[in-house]
Scaffold this active site. Structure first.
Site, PDB file in Angstrom:
ATOM      1  N   ASP A  40       0.925  -1.170  -0.183  1.00  0.00           N
ATOM      2  CA  ASP A  40       0.042  -0.021   0.429  1.00  0.00           C
ATOM      3  C   ASP A  40       1.005   1.485   0.347  1.00  0.00           C
ATOM      4  O   ASP A  40       1.725   1.302   0.114  1.00  0.00           O
ATOM      5  CB  ASP A  40      -1.346  -0.681   1.171  1.00  0.00           C
ATOM      6  CG  ASP A  40      -0.264  -0.034   2.873  1.00  0.00           C
ATOM      7  OD1 ASP A  40       0.522   0.060   2.628  1.00  0.00           O
ATOM      8  OD2 ASP A  40      -1.988  -0.073   3.364  1.00  0.00           O
ATOM      9  N   HIS A  41       0.209   2.425   0.038  1.00  0.00           N
ATOM     10  CA  HIS A  41       1.304   3.623   0.457  1.00  0.00           C
ATOM     11  C   HIS A  41       2.566   4.056   1.157  1.00  0.00           C
ATOM     12  O   HIS A  41       3.096   4.137   1.108  1.00  0.00           O
ATOM     13  CB  HIS A  41      -0.280   4.674   0.545  1.00  0.00           C
ATOM     14  CG  HIS A  41      -0.591   4.979   1.706  1.00  0.00           C
ATOM     15  ND1 HIS A  41      -1.524   3.787   1.547  1.00  0.00           N
ATOM     16  CD2 HIS A  41      -0.682   5.341   2.561  1.00  0.00           C
ATOM     17  CE1 HIS A  41      -2.123   3.483   2.405  1.00  0.00           C
ATOM     18  NE2 HIS A  41      -1.904   5.011   3.797  1.00  0.00           N
ATOM     19  N   CYS A  82       3.318  -3.547   4.076  1.00  0.00           N
ATOM     20  CA  CYS A  82       2.133  -1.921   4.384  1.00  0.00           C
ATOM     21  C   CYS A  82       3.027  -0.908   5.981  1.00  0.00           C
ATOM     22  O   CYS A  82       4.241  -1.693   5.980  1.00  0.00           O
ATOM     23  CB  CYS A  82       1.132  -2.592   5.187  1.00  0.00           C
ATOM     24  SG  CYS A  82       1.077  -4.026   6.194  1.00  0.00           S
ATOM     25  N   GLY A  83       1.820  -0.504   6.482  1.00  0.00           N
ATOM     26  CA  GLY A  83       3.159   0.140   7.383  1.00  0.00           C
ATOM     27  C   GLY A  83       3.851  -0.674   8.611  1.00  0.00           C
ATOM     28  O   GLY A  83       4.879  -0.283   8.764  1.00  0.00           O
ATOM     29  N   THR A  84       2.856  -1.994   9.297  1.00  0.00           N
ATOM     30  CA  THR A  84       3.414  -3.302   9.848  1.00  0.00           C
ATOM     31  C   THR A  84       3.489  -4.247   9.584  1.00  0.00           C
ATOM     32  O   THR A  84       4.583  -5.032   9.795  1.00  0.00           O
ATOM     33  CB  THR A  84       2.504  -3.298  10.704  1.00  0.00           C
ATOM     34  OG1 THR A  84       0.686  -3.541  10.370  1.00  0.00           O
ATOM     35  CG2 THR A  84       1.566  -1.530  11.950  1.00  0.00           C
ATOM     36  N   GLY A  85       3.193  -4.304   7.948  1.00  0.00           N
ATOM     37  CA  GLY A  85       3.309  -5.486   8.063  1.00  0.00           C
ATOM     38  C   GLY A  85       1.803  -7.007   8.215  1.00  0.00           C
ATOM     39  O   GLY A  85       1.920  -8.023   7.411  1.00  0.00           O
ATOM     40  N   GLY A 137      -1.198  -5.972   8.046  1.00  0.00           N
ATOM     41  CA  GLY A 137      -2.842  -5.623   7.509  1.00  0.00           C
ATOM     42  C   GLY A 137      -2.369  -6.848   6.369  1.00  0.00           C
ATOM     43  O   GLY A 137      -3.464  -7.535   5.507  1.00  0.00           O
ATOM     44  N   HIS A 191      10.405 -23.709   9.461  1.00  0.00           N
ATOM     45  CA  HIS A 191       9.465 -24.592   9.342  1.00  0.00           C
ATOM     46  C   HIS A 191       8.272 -24.315   9.381  1.00  0.00           C
ATOM     47  O   HIS A 191       6.698 -25.725   9.162  1.00  0.00           O
ATOM     48  CB  HIS A 191       9.397 -23.611  11.571  1.00  0.00           C
ATOM     49  CG  HIS A 191      10.620 -24.049  11.919  1.00  0.00           C
ATOM     50  ND1 HIS A 191      10.784 -24.496  13.201  1.00  0.00           N
ATOM     51  CD2 HIS A 191      11.308 -24.498  11.819  1.00  0.00           C
ATOM     52  CE1 HIS A 191      11.764 -24.663  14.130  1.00  0.00           C
ATOM     53  NE2 HIS A 191      12.510 -25.049  13.068  1.00  0.00           N
ATOM     54  N   ARG A 246       8.052 -33.210  11.124  1.00  0.00           N
ATOM     55  CA  ARG A 246       7.016 -32.433  11.977  1.00  0.00           C
ATOM     56  C   ARG A 246       6.407 -31.292  11.256  1.00  0.00           C
ATOM     57  O   ARG A 246       5.210 -31.271  11.867  1.00  0.00           O
ATOM     58  CB  ARG A 246       7.393 -32.252  13.177  1.00  0.00           C
ATOM     59  CG  ARG A 246       8.590 -31.420  12.881  1.00  0.00           C
ATOM     60  CD  ARG A 246       9.680 -31.456  14.517  1.00  0.00           C
ATOM     61  NE  ARG A 246      10.005 -30.450  14.837  1.00  0.00           N
ATOM     62  CZ  ARG A 246      11.233 -30.302  14.889  1.00  0.00           C
ATOM     63  NH1 ARG A 246      12.376 -31.137  13.768  1.00  0.00           N
ATOM     64  NH2 ARG A 246      11.941 -28.926  15.044  1.00  0.00           N
ATOM     65  N   HIS A 247       7.171 -30.744   9.967  1.00  0.00           N
ATOM     66  CA  HIS A 247       6.649 -29.869   9.868  1.00  0.00           C
ATOM     67  C   HIS A 247       5.672 -29.551   8.347  1.00  0.00           C
ATOM     68  O   HIS A 247       4.510 -29.069   8.970  1.00  0.00           O
ATOM     69  CB  HIS A 247       8.198 -28.896   9.881  1.00  0.00           C
ATOM     70  CG  HIS A 247       9.400 -28.238  10.302  1.00  0.00           C
ATOM     71  ND1 HIS A 247       8.462 -28.041  12.158  1.00  0.00           N
ATOM     72  CD2 HIS A 247      10.408 -28.019  10.737  1.00  0.00           C
ATOM     73  CE1 HIS A 247       8.906 -27.217  11.806  1.00  0.00           C
ATOM     74  NE2 HIS A 247      10.508 -27.498  11.877  1.00  0.00           N
TER      75      HIS A 247
HETATM   76  C1  RB5 Z   1      -1.956   2.397   6.534  1.00  0.00           C
HETATM   77  O1  RB5 Z   1      -1.552   3.506   7.550  1.00  0.00           O
HETATM   78  C2  RB5 Z   1      -1.775   1.524   7.508  1.00  0.00           C
HETATM   79  O2  RB5 Z   1      -3.011   1.023   8.127  1.00  0.00           O
HETATM   80  C3  RB5 Z   1      -1.348  -0.537   6.990  1.00  0.00           C
HETATM   81  O3  RB5 Z   1      -0.311   0.296   5.826  1.00  0.00           O
HETATM   82  C4  RB5 Z   1      -1.206  -0.900   7.656  1.00  0.00           C
HETATM   83  O4  RB5 Z   1      -0.016  -0.955   8.539  1.00  0.00           O
HETATM   84  C5  RB5 Z   1      -1.770  -2.027   7.907  1.00  0.00           C
HETATM   85  O5  RB5 Z   1      -1.249  -3.227   8.710  1.00  0.00           O
END
Ligand code: RB5
Length: 147
Positions: A8-9, A66-69, A71, A99, A134-135
């Site tokens: 995303d952005h 994304c911002g955190t990975g 979403g 794994h 096992r994996h």
């Molecule tokens: C976008 O602002 C942010 O919410 C998205 O990139 C992501 O981090 C969601 O998990």
């Protein structure tokens, strides 16, 4: 071997950096977008696009940012056959493959440096699944949840 990438952005800048890094490693890249960091977009459609391309076998592995990975990971894992893992250090980059036989690496563009992202993607792409019984059994149990 084709690697499919999307963001995303919030992940755009790291995605662009990783595209170059992955090409330098000798792999083909298919970019599913987004193409404009200045326009806020919804990450699920990019996650779906990458996950479908990997699940249908046209792409070997996927990279989502994304911002955190988180979403993109939650969304990608709704696609049958996708095993998307949020990776945040070298150990998780390797273990996701060894794994979990993860086929998509999910990264936080707002949490990682470009160098970290590049290192984690390289490790992820170059680490094979362990093939340990096992994996394998656990991966099958995950696939069974999709039925
Ligand atoms: C976008 O602002 C942010 O919410 C998205 O990139 C992501 O981090 C969601 O998990």
């Amino acid at each position: 071997m084709k690697i499919v990438i999307g963001s995303d952005h919030a992940g755009y800048e790291l995605k662009e950096h990783l595209k170059k890094a992955v090409k330098e490693l000798g792999y083909d890249i298919e970019d599913k977008g987004t193409d404009n960091p200045d326009v806020s977009v919804d990450y699920p459609k990019f996650a779906e696009s990458v996950a479908k391309e990997v699940a249908n076998g046209k792409g070997k592995l996927g990279v989502l940012v994304c911002g955190t990975g988180m979403g993109v990971s939650i969304a990608a894992n709704k696609v049958k056959g996708a095993r998307a893992a949020v990776v945040y250090n070298e150990a998780t980059a390797k273990l996701a493959r060894e794994h979990n036989n993860a086929n998509i690496i999910c990264l936080g563009g707002r949490e990682l440096s470009k160098e970290q992202g590049k290192k984690f993607v390289k490790l992820f792409i170059e680490t094979p699944f362990s093939e340990d019984e096992r994996h394998k059994r656990r991966i099958k149990e995950i696939s069974d949840l999709e039925k």
